[in-house]
Write a protein that holds these residues in place. Structure first.
Motif, PDB file in Angstrom:
ATOM      1  N   PHE C 187       0.818  -1.200   0.000  1.00 47.39           N
ATOM      2  CA  PHE C 187       0.000   0.000   0.000  1.00 47.39           C
ATOM      3  C   PHE C 187       0.860   1.262   0.000  1.00 47.39           C
ATOM      4  O   PHE C 187       0.662   2.179  -0.797  1.00 47.39           O
ATOM      5  CB  PHE C 187      -0.939   0.006   1.212  1.00 47.39           C
ATOM      6  CG  PHE C 187      -1.705   1.286   1.341  1.00 47.39           C
ATOM      7  CD1 PHE C 187      -2.851   1.501   0.586  1.00 47.39           C
ATOM      8  CD2 PHE C 187      -1.269   2.296   2.184  1.00 47.39           C
ATOM      9  CE1 PHE C 187      -3.545   2.700   0.670  1.00 47.39           C
ATOM     10  CE2 PHE C 187      -1.961   3.491   2.281  1.00 47.39           C
ATOM     11  CZ  PHE C 187      -3.099   3.691   1.524  1.00 47.39           C
ATOM     12  N   PHE C 188       1.850   1.305   0.899  1.00 49.76           N
ATOM     13  CA  PHE C 188       2.638   2.527   1.020  1.00 49.76           C
ATOM     14  C   PHE C 188       3.601   2.711  -0.147  1.00 49.76           C
ATOM     15  O   PHE C 188       4.138   3.798  -0.355  1.00 49.76           O
ATOM     16  CB  PHE C 188       3.378   2.570   2.359  1.00 49.76           C
ATOM     17  CG  PHE C 188       2.461   2.878   3.507  1.00 49.76           C
ATOM     18  CD1 PHE C 188       1.798   4.088   3.577  1.00 49.76           C
ATOM     19  CD2 PHE C 188       2.235   1.940   4.506  1.00 49.76           C
ATOM     20  CE1 PHE C 188       0.940   4.375   4.620  1.00 49.76           C
ATOM     21  CE2 PHE C 188       1.379   2.219   5.560  1.00 49.76           C
ATOM     22  CZ  PHE C 188       0.721   3.434   5.616  1.00 49.76           C
ATOM     23  N   ALA C 189       3.821   1.645  -0.913  1.00 50.42           N
ATOM     24  CA  ALA C 189       4.651   1.796  -2.104  1.00 50.42           C
ATOM     25  C   ALA C 189       3.920   2.643  -3.147  1.00 50.42           C
ATOM     26  O   ALA C 189       4.546   3.334  -3.952  1.00 50.42           O
ATOM     27  CB  ALA C 189       5.000   0.431  -2.679  1.00 50.42           C
ATOM     28  N   LYS C 190       2.606   2.598  -3.147  1.00 54.92           N
ATOM     29  CA  LYS C 190       1.815   3.400  -4.097  1.00 54.92           C
ATOM     30  C   LYS C 190       0.517   3.764  -3.383  1.00 54.92           C
ATOM     31  O   LYS C 190      -0.541   3.211  -3.670  1.00 54.92           O
ATOM     32  CB  LYS C 190       1.548   2.554  -5.350  1.00 54.92           C
ATOM     33  CG  LYS C 190       1.047   3.328  -6.547  1.00 54.92           C
ATOM     34  CD  LYS C 190       2.198   3.800  -7.425  1.00 54.92           C
ATOM     35  CE  LYS C 190       1.712   4.578  -8.646  1.00 54.92           C
ATOM     36  NZ  LYS C 190       1.271   5.942  -8.304  1.00 54.92           N
ATOM     37  N   PRO C 191       0.614   4.695  -2.420  1.00 60.82           N
ATOM     38  CA  PRO C 191      -0.528   4.900  -1.536  1.00 60.82           C
ATOM     39  C   PRO C 191      -1.761   5.485  -2.254  1.00 60.82           C
ATOM     40  O   PRO C 191      -1.634   6.345  -3.118  1.00 60.82           O
ATOM     41  CB  PRO C 191       0.006   5.890  -0.493  1.00 60.82           C
ATOM     42  CG  PRO C 191       1.249   6.443  -1.051  1.00 60.82           C
ATOM     43  CD  PRO C 191       1.772   5.510  -2.067  1.00 60.82           C
ATOM     44  N   ASN C 192      -2.907   4.967  -1.866  1.00 63.61           N
ATOM     45  CA  ASN C 192      -4.174   5.491  -2.352  1.00 63.61           C
ATOM     46  C   ASN C 192      -4.804   6.215  -1.168  1.00 63.61           C
ATOM     47  O   ASN C 192      -5.457   5.609  -0.332  1.00 63.61           O
ATOM     48  CB  ASN C 192      -5.052   4.322  -2.823  1.00 63.61           C
ATOM     49  CG  ASN C 192      -6.464   4.765  -3.121  1.00 63.61           C
ATOM     50  OD1 ASN C 192      -6.692   5.880  -3.578  1.00 63.61           O
ATOM     51  ND2 ASN C 192      -7.430   3.883  -2.846  1.00 63.61           N
ATOM     52  N   ALA C 193      -4.556   7.544  -1.094  1.00 57.67           N
ATOM     53  CA  ALA C 193      -5.002   8.285   0.080  1.00 57.67           C
ATOM     54  C   ALA C 193      -5.890   9.444  -0.359  1.00 57.67           C
ATOM     55  O   ALA C 193      -6.286   9.534  -1.521  1.00 57.67           O
ATOM     56  CB  ALA C 193      -3.799   8.772   0.870  1.00 57.67           C
ATOM     57  N   SER C 194      -6.158  10.365   0.571  1.00 62.52           N
ATOM     58  CA  SER C 194      -7.169  11.378   0.275  1.00 62.52           C
ATOM     59  C   SER C 194      -6.640  12.790   0.370  1.00 62.52           C
ATOM     60  O   SER C 194      -7.395  13.744   0.439  1.00 62.52           O
ATOM     61  CB  SER C 194      -8.356  11.192   1.226  1.00 62.52           C
ATOM     62  OG  SER C 194      -7.873  11.282   2.559  1.00 62.52           O
ATOM     63  N   GLY C 195      -5.315  12.973   0.369  1.00 61.86           N
ATOM     64  CA  GLY C 195      -4.728  14.306   0.438  1.00 61.86           C
ATOM     65  C   GLY C 195      -4.853  15.035  -0.890  1.00 61.86           C
ATOM     66  O   GLY C 195      -5.348  14.483  -1.872  1.00 61.86           O
ATOM     67  N   PRO C 196      -4.368  16.282  -0.942  1.00 62.60           N
ATOM     68  CA  PRO C 196      -4.519  17.085  -2.165  1.00 62.60           C
ATOM     69  C   PRO C 196      -3.746  16.544  -3.366  1.00 62.60           C
ATOM     70  O   PRO C 196      -4.092  16.848  -4.496  1.00 62.60           O
ATOM     71  CB  PRO C 196      -3.988  18.467  -1.759  1.00 62.60           C
ATOM     72  CG  PRO C 196      -3.223  18.265  -0.496  1.00 62.60           C
ATOM     73  CD  PRO C 196      -3.810  17.082   0.174  1.00 62.60           C
ATOM     74  N   PHE C 197      -2.708  15.772  -3.100  1.00 66.36           N
ATOM     75  CA  PHE C 197      -1.913  15.231  -4.203  1.00 66.36           C
ATOM     76  C   PHE C 197      -1.804  13.716  -4.084  1.00 66.36           C
ATOM     77  O   PHE C 197      -2.059  13.144  -3.026  1.00 66.36           O
ATOM     78  CB  PHE C 197      -0.498  15.830  -4.197  1.00 66.36           C
ATOM     79  CG  PHE C 197      -0.463  17.318  -4.422  1.00 66.36           C
ATOM     80  CD1 PHE C 197      -0.469  17.836  -5.708  1.00 66.36           C
ATOM     81  CD2 PHE C 197      -0.446  18.195  -3.344  1.00 66.36           C
ATOM     82  CE1 PHE C 197      -0.442  19.209  -5.923  1.00 66.36           C
ATOM     83  CE2 PHE C 197      -0.421  19.571  -3.553  1.00 66.36           C
ATOM     84  CZ  PHE C 197      -0.423  20.073  -4.847  1.00 66.36           C
ATOM     85  N   THR C 198      -1.423  13.114  -5.199  1.00 63.37           N
ATOM     86  CA  THR C 198      -1.097  11.692  -5.151  1.00 63.37           C
ATOM     87  C   THR C 198       0.361  11.543  -5.538  1.00 63.37           C
ATOM     88  O   THR C 198       0.920  12.395  -6.229  1.00 63.37           O
ATOM     89  CB  THR C 198      -1.944  10.880  -6.145  1.00 63.37           C
ATOM     90  OG1 THR C 198      -1.682  11.369  -7.464  1.00 63.37           O
ATOM     91  CG2 THR C 198      -3.419  11.008  -5.836  1.00 63.37           C
ATOM     92  N   MET C 199       0.952  10.450  -5.078  1.00 62.27           N
ATOM     93  CA  MET C 199       2.350  10.227  -5.408  1.00 62.27           C
ATOM     94  C   MET C 199       2.423   9.586  -6.785  1.00 62.27           C
ATOM     95  O   MET C 199       1.960   8.476  -6.991  1.00 62.27           O
ATOM     96  CB  MET C 199       2.999   9.317  -4.371  1.00 62.27           C
ATOM     97  CG  MET C 199       4.502   9.233  -4.525  1.00 62.27           C
ATOM     98  SD  MET C 199       5.230   8.222  -3.242  1.00 62.27           S
ATOM     99  CE  MET C 199       5.103   6.606  -3.973  1.00 62.27           C
ATOM    100  N   ALA C 200       2.979  10.322  -7.755  1.00 60.61           N
ATOM    101  CA  ALA C 200       3.029   9.808  -9.119  1.00 60.61           C
ATOM    102  C   ALA C 200       4.289   8.990  -9.346  1.00 60.61           C
ATOM    103  O   ALA C 200       4.267   7.984 -10.029  1.00 60.61           O
ATOM    104  CB  ALA C 200       2.964  10.951 -10.121  1.00 60.61           C
TER     105      ALA C 200
END
Lengths: 285, 313, 510
Positions: C187-200
């Motif tokens: 999950f943390f390798a490509k987190p699906n979260a709810s903040g303003p940005f996503t980790m690309a």
């Protein structure tokens, strides 16, 4: 930053005993420069009432003044005394880092060249191996592995720099071995080791000494580069390469902090190169 | 010995050499005092983590086993993983290759041009004030610390004119070109003096050779003489030169990358050193060593083609 | 992340219900929002990378800056009387009798993949943090129960009065229930979260690219399409990158470089909630001896450092806890004064009169080679023999965790705007690693947690600071500011006293 090792003019079988010959101008100039450096290194710091390592940050980055002739550095230390103090580090370390491998390399090269066979194979293959590395990068990694500092530097330099001396001496010994005066010595029944030590080696030495001079220049440059990269001489000890690195942030406002130590290295290198070139001419006279 | 025989022998010689290189690279890890696994350590490095590092690096196995494993993996392009980022060393090296290659190529081309021109002029005007001043400059050049030369270029050219970036690799092709100018110049300042010393001697010797004399007698212009006869030898000389200088060149590029903050292999090596990231240090050392061996080998083989008179021993 | 700077806030005021509309808008800067433009990529030059994207291993200020851009929290710190403002929770109520909070989630809250964010996710996240968060589980240790009340409400019950809980909640990142069926690592390798940005994209140690989260609950935000964060560790290199124009936000300008960044492009956070400190290893000789620690502290000429290295860029030494944060007060016993003679005498009289020590430092966040060498020189004056150990932050942290260090010079920045966060951090992380008096510090922290008013909290802090000063457990050097270089056209940048910043309200005008 590369080695000046092209002093490979074939020497005439050197006369065993040399008459006194006048020094060449190059040699004189080079010896003068070296002499001045030694004097500055030995006596310079004694004449200045400062501690080269003690910081005084409240008076940092001062311009040159009557009190501090070259101003103060980023820690408020007198800049001139640090420039001079660095002579006490750079010169001895560079000489040691060339001298130790000279002894090792000359011994190995002489043995390999004179006795040949297995000894030659072992020494030559070991030399190949070392030369297959980008040697100064290898030196950097070695110094790091052993822990930064002068001792590590000298050990690591010895581990790689012997090769140049070994190859040089081996070649000279191979050439001299076949000379008449060696054969003559053999006829007199001298043991081989005696012949090597008293007849062959002394005649191989001039080239080694010339090479040594260029090696010292190289070692000053490598030492300062390693310090610049952060793995050489450690703070607070004054060393030219570190001083350049520490002066880099102040290039715009206090350019001399980076410029002056480089000039110290350069003039020293020119001096030794002139000694090397001068010796070459002198031997050939 | 036939040329094919020589090449075969030369190739065979590199096998024990490479084995030796691999051994030395592996021994590097053991040169650190104390326990390398603990030295590598890392965030939250508990006893278990240290044990795991030990296992990952194969340090719990005997040296011969480690050696064979390392060779086996290296042959498959696996140089291990960075203890810092967890990325494979191979991919780190691939990422960092471009600036280093740019620097080496542009620097080398510039060095060759500068040293050929200067030494030809010097040889042509031997023992004149022009020759002497070139010789003097050469002696000075040999004694300049590379990074200092770079800083002085920044101080005297980049800062006053603002024409060149003082660090980084720029964006896009034109950005790369613009940002490689000062590093490549620094490279040439570091490498050319030694090349000039060697080339000048060679050119003087060639210039005196009989066929040059004869051509001169035949009424050819001096420039034409130099060009026609010296270029014939130039390839040979340059190959030898590059072969001899490749080791110093790599060190010079490490220092230059640091000076100008070029994100190349040298920077990666220096960073890995400061992070004690051993697999990366080993990998980069290995790659540069293999590169040097390759250049030496290519140089020898090319020389054997270009110089029929060479004794193939 | 805690925006609050108000030293007079009262936790008891939290009885009231907070309204999103009243509090969130001023915080985002109303006039700025009016003319803000969307689009563009902001490039950041940062001295070090995040230590991990696994939020439970949160360890450095870099984590503190990056994690909240990708992960959201129920509560944000806020610049208002209460100290906290709504985040994913649009409002909450506090039942004093039951010691229970009820948080109402936003109806439009979604994860980046578009799936709805519900109470079950929040319950899971709080429980995970309570169990796994290396540095923050202490803050929410008072939680005795978490339960979903329907799909969009969560009730959290506490053991009693708890001054740490809301501070802790600003660090509880909301992740999908059970990580959406993945392992935590995946999950943390490509987190699906709810903040303003996503980790690309993330290349550890080199760069990270964030992309706008299209499903962010705060419609219209963020303005930026993407954020590219480059790790440029050298001070020289980072300055050069900024000057060559490729960088919009240049973090951690070395003080000696301020003359090279136009004043209009400087963004100074002074005071920064940061304590520059000499963190000694009190388990091992020589620093297991109090006389040696006293020598260490008294050898440091803090006034000279402030004057020469941080002119107008620091506040006088207050203590180990940070100026600019609520509830911090100086010690009343002992001293942090410079006294070279006493330092020499203390060291000479100790079992290790010529103590040979390694001074570890990473050139980061206020620590540069001039400061390190100044400290080295001052310690040598007192009779220490000091060898430097310069490396990157993570390497040194690794050595500290391995108990393989003598003394570490670091700029320690609090992660919150009250004393709570760092007080807890000192008790749970620094204390155990440095060999501090844990029972006493634990008691002080407990007193802080349950104090019923500001005076009570300050009294607890004072006891802690007194203990540190009397035992010289660690030696603060000062509280240097933080300087950012901000390129022309970057608008809406707001930093907190911690020097952390959010990018959801930043926009580009060029």
């Amino acid at each position: 930053m590369t080695r000046a090792a092209e002093h490979s003019h074939a020497l005439a079988p050197a006369p065993r005993r040399k008459q006194r010959r006048p020094l060449t101008p190059k040699l004189k100039a080079g010896l003068c420069i070296l002499g001045i450096y030694v004097l500055m290194g030995v006596f310079g710091p004694m004449l200045l009432p400062f501690d080269p390592d003690k910081s005084d940050i409240l008076s940092r980055l001062q311009a040159p003044s009557a009190q501090h002739w070259l101003g103060t550095d980023q820690l408020g230390r007198d800049f001139l005394i640090r420039l001079l103090f660095a002579i006490r580090i750079d010169l001895p370390v560079a000489f040691a880092a060339s001298f130790v491998p000279m002894i090792i390399g000359t011994a190995l090269g002489a043995i390999a060249g004179y006795y040949g066979r297995l000894t030659d194979t072992i020494v030559s293959r070991a030399a190949d191996l070392v030369q297959a590395f980008p040697v100064y990068v290898f030196l950097l990694v070695l110094v790091f592995a052993m822990g930064s500092g002068a001792t590590s530097f000298i050990i690591a330099a010895s581990a790689i720099a012997w090769v140049g001396y070994a190859r040089l001496t081996r070649g000279e010994v191979l050439r001299l071995r076949e000379m008449e005066f060696v054969a003559a010595a053999r006829v007199t029944g001298l043991p081989e080791s005696r012949i090597l030590l008293t007849h062959v080696l002394p005649n191989a030495l001039p080239q080694t000494v010339i090479y040594f001079m260029s090696d010292v220049v190289m070692m000053v440059l490598v030492l300062s580069s390693l310090s610049f990269l952060g793995v050489g001489i450690q703070p607070p000890t004054a060393e030219w390469g570190r001083m350049i690195a520490e002066g880099q942030p102040f290039l715009r406002s206090h350019w001399w902090l980076a410029a002056a130590p480089g000039l110290m290295v350069m003039v020293f290198g020119i001096g030794l190169s002139m000694i090397g070139d001068g010796l070459d001419e002198w031997y050939q006279k | 010995m036939s040329r094919a025989g020589y090449i075969a022998k030369r190739l065979l010689q590199t096998v024990p050499l490479m084995a030796g290189i691999l051994l030395m690279v592996l021994l590097l890890l053991h040169a650190i005092p104390g326990d390398p696994a603990r030295a590598i350590g890392g965030i939250n490095a508990s006893e278990e983590t240290v044990q795991k590092i030990r296992e990952d690096l194969g340090l719990n196995k005997s040296l011969p086993v480690q050696y064979i494993t390392y060779i086996g993996n290296a042959l498959q392009g696996d140089l291990g993983q960075s203890t810092r980022s967890g990325r494979s060393v191979t991919s780190i090296i691939a990422d960092r290759l471009a600036p280093t290659i740019w620097l080496l190529l542009t620097g080398m081309v510039l060095s060759i041009i500068v040293s050929s021109v200067v030494s030809a002029i010097s040889a042509r005007n031997k023992d004149t004030w022009l020759d002497y001043s070139f010789v003097a400059l050469t002696i000075g050049g040999i004694s300049i610390p590379t990074f200092w030369a770079g800083l002085m270029l920044i101080l005297l050219i980049a800062l006053p004119t603002g024409l060149f970036p003082i660090s980084g690799f720029g964006q896009g092709f034109s950005g790369h070109v613009n940002s490689i100018v000062l590093p490549a110049t620094t490279f040439a300042i570091a490498i050319s003096p030694v090349m000039i010393r060697a080339l000048r001697t060679k050119f003087i010797a060639l210039y005196r050779q009989d066929f040059v004399m004869m051509s001169r007698a035949a009424g050819l212009g001096e420039g034409a003489i130099l060009f026609r006869h010296l270029t014939r030898h130039a390839a040979l000389i340059l190959i030898t030169m590059i072969s001899v200088q490749v080791g110093p060149m790599i060190f010079v590029s490490v220092v230059i990358e640091k000076t100008f903050a070029l994100p190349g292999l040298g920077q990666a090596l220096v960073n890995a050193v400061s992070q004690r990231d051993f697999p990366v240090i080993q990998g980069i050392t290995l790659v540069t060593a293999l590169f040097v061996t390759f250049v030496h080998l290519t140089g020898d083989i090319l020389t054997s083609f270009l110089n029929p008179k060479m004794s193939l021993k | 992340m805690n925006f609050n700077l108000n030293p007079g806030m009262t936790r008891r005021g939290l009885l009231s219900t907070l309204s999103a509309a009243l509090i969130a808008l001023p915080m985002l800067g109303g006039d700025v929002a009016a003319q803000a433009k969307s689009g563009g990529t902001l490039t950041v030059a940062r001295p070090a990378d995040v230590s991990s994207m696994n939020v439970y291993n949160h360890a450095t200020i870099e984590d503190e800056i990056v994690h909240p851009m990708v992960f959201d929290t129920l509560v944000y710190g806020a610049n208002n009387a209460e100290g906290y403002g709504p985040g994913l929770a649009e409002s909450w109520t506090f039942d004093a009798a039951a010691n229970a909070y009820t948080f109402k989630l936003r109806d439009n809250a979604k994860f980046a993949d578009g799936s709805a964010l519900t109470a079950a996710d929040v319950v899971f996240s709080i429980n995970e943090s309570k169990e796994k968060s290396a540095n923050y589980k202490g803050l929410i240790a008072g939680v005795t129960g978490v339960e979903a009340v329907g799909d969009h409400s969560v009730k959290v019950t506490l053991a009693g009065v708890d001054n740490l809980f809301l501070a802790g909640l600003t660090w509880v990142y909301i992740v999908p229930n059970n990580y959406g069926g993945m392992s935590a690592d995946d999950f943390f390798a490509k987190p699906n979260a709810s903040g303003p940005f996503t980790m690309a994209e993330w290349t550890p140690g080199s760069s990270m690219t964030l992309a706008k989260n299209p499903n962010y609950w705060n419609t219209g935000k963020p303005y930026l399409d993407a954020v590219e964060m480059k790790i440029i560790s050298g001070d020289n290199e980072r300055l050069a990158a900024f000057q060559s124009g490729g960088i919009d936000l240049y973090e951690n300008v070395r003080f000696d470089f301020m003359g090279q960044v136009p004043a209009s492009n400087q963004h100074i956070v002074n005071p920064t909630a940061r304590t520059m400190l000499l963190y000694s290893n009190n388990y091992k000789p020589p620093f297991d001896n109090i006389e040696v620690r006293k020598a260490l502290s008294m050898a440091i000429n803090r006034d000279a450092i402030q004057k020469a290295l941080w002119p107008n860029l620091s506040v006088p030494v207050q203590g180990l806890l940070m100026p600019g944060t609520a509830d911090t007060v100086p010690a009343t016993n002992g001293t942090w004064d410079y006294d070279p003679e006493a330092a020499k005498a203390a060291l000479a009289g100790s079992p290790t009169p010529n103590a040979k020590i390694r001074l570890a430092a990473a050139y980061l966040r206020g620590v540069d080679e001039v400061l390190v060498q100044t400290i080295q020189s001052q310690l040598q004056e007192a009779g220490f023999e000091v060898e430097l150990n310069i490396s990157d932050f993570n390497t040194i942290l690794g050595q500290v965790l391995n108990n393989d260090f003598d003394v570490w010079l670091l700029g320690n920045t609090t992660f919150g705007t009250t004393a709570a966060e760092m007080f807890n951090f000192y008790a749970s992380a620094f204390g155990p690693l440095g060999g501090w008096d844990l029972p006493k510090i634990g008691a002080d922290l407990a007193e802080y947690r349950t104090a019923t008013d500001k005076a009570g909290r300050e009294e607890a802090v004072r006891k802690f600071e007194n203990l540190m000063r009397e035992t010289y457990a660690a030696s603060p050097v000062g509280h240097p500011a933080t300087v950012f270089g901000v390129a022309d056209g970057v608008k809406g940048l707001e930093t907190m006293v911690t020097s952390a910043y959010r990018l959801d309200q930043v926009w580009l005008d060029r």
